[in-house]
Design an enzyme around this catalytic site. Sequence first.
Site, PDB file in Angstrom:
ATOM      1  N   TYR A  20      40.713   7.469  61.996  1.00  0.00           N
ATOM      2  CA  TYR A  20      39.867   8.601  61.625  1.00  0.00           C
ATOM      3  C   TYR A  20      39.236   9.188  62.880  1.00  0.00           C
ATOM      4  CZ  TYR A  20      35.940  11.152  59.516  1.00  0.00           C
ATOM      5  OH  TYR A  20      35.042  12.118  59.153  1.00  0.00           O
ATOM      6  N   ASP A  61      25.564  16.068  66.128  1.00  0.00           N
ATOM      7  CA  ASP A  61      26.563  16.491  65.156  1.00  0.00           C
ATOM      8  C   ASP A  61      26.031  17.661  64.335  1.00  0.00           C
ATOM      9  OD1 ASP A  61      28.731  16.616  63.466  1.00  0.00           O
ATOM     10  OD2 ASP A  61      28.110  14.902  62.241  1.00  0.00           O
ATOM     11  N   ASP A  89      38.032  15.142  61.086  1.00  0.00           N
ATOM     12  CA  ASP A  89      36.886  15.845  60.505  1.00  0.00           C
ATOM     13  C   ASP A  89      36.823  17.235  61.133  1.00  0.00           C
ATOM     14  OD1 ASP A  89      34.357  16.774  59.832  1.00  0.00           O
ATOM     15  OD2 ASP A  89      33.274  15.104  60.739  1.00  0.00           O
ATOM     16  N   ASP A 102      34.553  19.579  60.061  1.00  0.00           N
ATOM     17  CA  ASP A 102      33.246  20.147  59.708  1.00  0.00           C
ATOM     18  C   ASP A 102      33.421  21.272  58.674  1.00  0.00           C
ATOM     19  OD1 ASP A 102      31.948  18.351  61.358  1.00  0.00           O
ATOM     20  OD2 ASP A 102      31.867  19.711  63.056  1.00  0.00           O
ATOM     21  N   HIS A 116      39.498  16.719  56.677  1.00  0.00           N
ATOM     22  CA  HIS A 116      38.565  17.044  55.600  1.00  0.00           C
ATOM     23  C   HIS A 116      37.656  18.186  56.027  1.00  0.00           C
ATOM     24  CE1 HIS A 116      34.905  15.047  57.164  1.00  0.00           C
ATOM     25  NE2 HIS A 116      35.632  14.002  57.464  1.00  0.00           N
ATOM     26  N   GLU A 165      34.177  20.436  54.810  1.00  0.00           N
ATOM     27  CA  GLU A 165      32.941  20.224  54.048  1.00  0.00           C
ATOM     28  C   GLU A 165      32.302  21.534  53.615  1.00  0.00           C
ATOM     29  OE1 GLU A 165      29.572  19.543  57.453  1.00  0.00           O
ATOM     30  OE2 GLU A 165      31.280  18.162  57.428  1.00  0.00           O
ATOM     31  N   CYS A 184      24.676  15.936  60.125  1.00  0.00           N
ATOM     32  CA  CYS A 184      25.257  14.695  59.623  1.00  0.00           C
ATOM     33  C   CYS A 184      25.054  14.604  58.118  1.00  0.00           C
ATOM     34  CB  CYS A 184      24.611  13.504  60.320  1.00  0.00           C
ATOM     35  SG  CYS A 184      25.005  11.902  59.560  1.00  0.00           S
ATOM     36  N   ARG A 197      35.342  17.661  51.290  1.00  0.00           N
ATOM     37  CA  ARG A 197      34.101  16.886  51.291  1.00  0.00           C
ATOM     38  C   ARG A 197      32.989  17.727  50.678  1.00  0.00           C
ATOM     39  NH1 ARG A 197      30.857  14.838  56.765  1.00  0.00           N
ATOM     40  NH2 ARG A 197      28.852  15.723  56.130  1.00  0.00           N
ATOM     41  N   GLU A 220      30.089  12.805  49.761  1.00  0.00           N
ATOM     42  CA  GLU A 220      29.247  12.290  50.838  1.00  0.00           C
ATOM     43  C   GLU A 220      27.887  11.837  50.320  1.00  0.00           C
ATOM     44  OE1 GLU A 220      29.035  10.767  53.425  1.00  0.00           O
ATOM     45  OE2 GLU A 220      29.043  12.123  55.148  1.00  0.00           O
ATOM     46  N   ASN A 271      32.900   6.969  52.335  1.00  0.00           N
ATOM     47  CA  ASN A 271      32.412   6.930  53.709  1.00  0.00           C
ATOM     48  C   ASN A 271      31.516   5.712  53.893  1.00  0.00           C
ATOM     49  OD1 ASN A 271      31.520   7.416  56.279  1.00  0.00           O
ATOM     50  ND2 ASN A 271      30.342   9.251  55.793  1.00  0.00           N
TER      51      ASN A 271
END
Length: 297
Positions: free
Chosen positions: A48, A62, A89, A91, A116, A118, A126, A161, A191, A213
């Site tokens: 990942y 982040d 990821d 974002d 993924h 989001e 985060c 996500r 999440e 996660n």
Amino acid sequence: MLTAKVSPAEKRQSLRKLLQENRLVRVPGGFSPLVAMLIEQTGFEGVYVSGGALSANMGMPDIGLTTLPEVAGQAAMIAGATSLPAIVDIDTGFGEPINVARTIQTLEQAGLAGCHLEDQSMPKRCGHLDKKQLVSPQEMARKIKAAADAKTDPNFLLIARTDSRAAEGLDAAIDRAKRYLDAGAEMIFPEALADEAEFAVFRKAIDAPLLANMTEFGKSPLLSVATLEAIGYDMAIYPVTALRLAMKAIERGLKAIADNGDQQEVLCDMQTRQELYELLRYEEYNRFDEQIFNFTL
């Protein structure tokens, strides 16, 4: 030799097969190619590429500061260092639906097996912090559809996500997940679920593969592989575990030198030179030039 001998298409196919085997696919976070190689050597099923770990490794929080070229470039090197499928990821997708489409094609070309996306708005944060702001379900659905339409390899895994559990509640998160599946997502990443019961409720409500996660120091409990398999989850990521372990070990080592004047007391915590060279397959490079590896340890 310099990169994995398994093609990106083969890695994507292998990930699809793994998800059909009725067992949890374990995917630790690899923030560098060397870490990804160690993940493979240890026997995990995937790698990942965490946005949080990548941004931290670049010295930034982040909050969506990394760019598509930075993420794709780092992810390509990590994916290329191992025969395992790598998931990244992305974002919020680096922009609007058209930008998300370009992101997907860039990642396919970079050798990733999936990603993924989001539903936070910018500036994102985060997933285990408070006061996250979300885009509307309709806007997220448009991004997912753009991503699905942009795929050139049907085996590239598109994961949606949702960060809505903390912001809107569990029922809203389930509703969003169903909308995202209708838009073209193939796996859901809920999440910051609060406890084991919520993981089970989400599993019962969603008829699609689910990702858990298992990040440390967050809002979700650290559930074992056996527990997640019993609930019915399909994949678990451990996004920042390796980075946290590395940073604490580095901190201890530097403190030992500062306090004692040498690193003797932390030698037992170090990967040896021989172990590093074995992981790097140093001797294999001798096939190209015997002068590269002409010594013994």
